[in-house]
Design a protein around this motif. Structure first.
Motif, PDB file in Angstrom:
ATOM      1  N   THR A  30       0.837  -1.197   0.000  1.00 24.24           N
ATOM      2  CA  THR A  30       0.000   0.000   0.000  1.00 24.24           C
ATOM      3  C   THR A  30       0.874   1.249   0.000  1.00 24.24           C
ATOM      4  OG1 THR A  30      -0.062   0.105   2.410  1.00 24.24           O
ATOM      5  CG2 THR A  30      -1.769  -1.237   1.306  1.00 24.24           C
ATOM      6  N   LEU A  31       0.234   2.400  -0.228  1.00 28.30           N
ATOM      7  CA  LEU A  31       0.957   3.674  -0.210  1.00 28.30           C
ATOM      8  C   LEU A  31       1.633   3.885   1.139  1.00 28.30           C
ATOM      9  CD1 LEU A  31       1.657   6.537  -1.258  1.00 28.30           C
ATOM     10  CD2 LEU A  31      -0.587   7.268  -0.429  1.00 28.30           C
ATOM     11  N   GLU A  32       0.886   3.620   2.215  1.00 24.39           N
ATOM     12  CA  GLU A  32       1.450   3.806   3.550  1.00 24.39           C
ATOM     13  C   GLU A  32       2.647   2.887   3.793  1.00 24.39           C
ATOM     14  OE1 GLU A  32      -2.658   5.376   3.611  1.00 24.39           O
ATOM     15  OE2 GLU A  32      -1.695   3.570   2.822  1.00 24.39           O
ATOM     16  N   PHE A  79       2.603  11.516   0.159  1.00 25.38           N
ATOM     17  CA  PHE A  79       1.391  11.022   0.824  1.00 25.38           C
ATOM     18  C   PHE A  79       0.199  11.899   0.473  1.00 25.38           C
ATOM     19  CE2 PHE A  79      -1.083   8.873   3.940  1.00 25.38           C
ATOM     20  CZ  PHE A  79      -1.884   9.836   4.544  1.00 25.38           C
ATOM     21  N   GLU A  92      -0.744  11.482  -3.450  1.00 26.82           N
ATOM     22  CA  GLU A  92      -1.343  10.218  -3.871  1.00 26.82           C
ATOM     23  C   GLU A  92      -2.595   9.864  -3.069  1.00 26.82           C
ATOM     24  OE1 GLU A  92       3.016   8.249  -4.701  1.00 26.82           O
ATOM     25  OE2 GLU A  92       1.274   6.915  -4.573  1.00 26.82           O
ATOM     26  N   LYS A  93      -2.615  10.225  -1.796  1.00 30.06           N
ATOM     27  CA  LYS A  93      -3.744   9.844  -0.945  1.00 30.06           C
ATOM     28  C   LYS A  93      -4.936  10.766  -1.132  1.00 30.06           C
ATOM     29  CE  LYS A  93      -5.319   7.340   2.611  1.00 30.06           C
ATOM     30  NZ  LYS A  93      -5.386   5.860   2.605  1.00 30.06           N
ATOM     31  N   TYR A  94      -4.682  12.073  -1.233  1.00 31.71           N
ATOM     32  CA  TYR A  94      -5.780  13.035  -1.276  1.00 31.71           C
ATOM     33  C   TYR A  94      -5.786  13.878  -2.549  1.00 31.71           C
ATOM     34  CZ  TYR A  94      -6.163  11.725   3.605  1.00 31.71           C
ATOM     35  OH  TYR A  94      -6.317  11.015   4.763  1.00 31.71           O
ATOM     36  N   SER A 137      -3.830  13.257  12.292  1.00 30.09           N
ATOM     37  CA  SER A 137      -3.040  13.259  11.061  1.00 30.09           C
ATOM     38  C   SER A 137      -2.847  14.673  10.537  1.00 30.09           C
ATOM     39  CB  SER A 137      -3.731  12.398  10.003  1.00 30.09           C
ATOM     40  OG  SER A 137      -3.779  11.053  10.407  1.00 30.09           O
ATOM     41  N   LEU A 161       1.300   7.606   8.882  1.00 27.33           N
ATOM     42  CA  LEU A 161       1.357   6.454   7.986  1.00 27.33           C
ATOM     43  C   LEU A 161       0.984   5.128   8.641  1.00 27.33           C
ATOM     44  CD1 LEU A 161       4.717   7.374   6.204  1.00 27.33           C
ATOM     45  CD2 LEU A 161       2.402   7.734   5.335  1.00 27.33           C
TER      46      LEU A 161
END
Length: 322
Positions: free
Chosen positions: A216-218, A251, A254-256, A281, A318
């Motif tokens: 995963t990204l994390e 992060f 890619e995440k938001y 976070s 993360l």
């Protein structure tokens, strides 16, 4: 003149000639002794106390072709830790018939012969403008002793290099080109075969198993955090905060789906507050970005504890809760 005056004062006219001669010799010897003692004392007072800091300059190559480069290294070396001296930012040297194409700096502390030594190095990659003599001007390093507050400077001597004609390139050989084509083709066929085997294997696996293969990204970013932490002692403050900021930006992007790398820190903080992120976070990301900016644009080196606090903030973002 002084011995004559003293002799006249001590010797009386009534003294015998032998006594007068003995007194004159005694006065002259005493005068020589006083002069020698005065010279010895003044010499001891004039011995200067110099700071334990040195400046040196060296070049990778004193003679190099016009189409290649040579690296100039400026080294400041002193006894003690990094904070024993405060050094002003070093200006690039003035060059003639040369061009500075890149530069970098580093600082390290190590033990030599049981003593703590600090080395601060500046590297300038030089390229020749034209054939002939190239000159590197003097480089001045201004510093201040932290303990005494005394300021001074050191200066290197000019350096001359010789820029020679460009290196003649080898003529094209058809046989070598043909060999490269065959090798590339064989590698391509081998790579295609391996790829098909992997795809075929994945097609036989359940969908859940395929998803489990990809991190995963994390997980990917946590691995980067571990890599930074493992090499923490070898990273300068600038290198560390650049890598930490890059992890935070990846992060957010890619995440938001934020334009993290093209936005200022102030704009990112405002966008983070508008996104539906957990409160913890949000705070960790904002603190990370602000700490990195402060370190990158400040003039002091961050401590190991400050760097570890930034890594801890990234982990809070993360690592999965629970």
């Amino acid at each position: 003149m002084l011995t004559k005056m003293v002799s006249q004062f001590i010797i009386s006219p009534e003294m015998p000639a032998s006594s007068k001669k003995a007194v004159s010799v005694w006065v002259f010897a005493l005068f020589l002794l006083l002069v020698a003692n005065g010279q010895t004392g003044s010499g001891e007072e004039e011995i200067p106390q110099e700071a334990n800091i040195e400046l040196g300059a060296s070049v990778e190559r004193e003679q190099f072709p016009q189409d290649e480069t040579s690296t100039l290294t400026i080294t400041l070396k002193w006894l003690g830790s990094q904070d024993a001296f405060e050094v002003d930012p070093l200006s690039p040297p003035r060059v003639d018939n040369l061009r500075i194409v890149s530069s970098s700096s580093s600082v390290e502390t190590r033990m030599e012969a049981g003593e703590q030594i600090t080395l601060r190095q500046y590297k300038f990659v030089l390229k020749g403008e034209s054939e002939g003599v190239g000159t590197i001007g003097r480089v001045q390093a201004n510093y201040r002793q932290t303990q005494t507050g005394e300021s001074s400077f050191l200066e290197t001597q000019p350096i001359q290099l010789e820029v020679t004609p460009p290196v003649a390139r080898r003529e094209f050989k058809f046989g070598l080109f043909f060999l490269i084509i065959i090798t590339a083709g064989a590698l391509g066929i081998l790579g295609l075969t391996v790829y098909r085997l992997i795809v075929s294997k994945r097609e036989r696996l359940p969908a859940s198993a395929v998803e489990a293969l990809a991190p995963t990204l994390e997980e990917r970013l946590l691995q980067q955090v571990r890599e930074v932490e493992s090499g923490l002692e070898n990273l300068t403050s600038e290198e560390f905060h650049s890598r930490a900021r890059s992890i935070a930006l990846d992060f957010l992007q890619e995440k938001y789906e934020l334009a993290a790398r093209s936005s200022t820190t102030a704009d990112l903080v405002a966008e983070i507050e508008q996104k539906e992120l957990p409160q913890k976070s949000q705070e960790s990301l904002k603190k990370t970005l602000l700490a990195c900016d402060e370190a990158r644009f400040g003039s002091r080196e961050s401590s190991q504890q400050e760097k570890k606090e930034v890594l801890s903030l990234l982990r809070e973002v993360l690592e999965p809760e629970g």
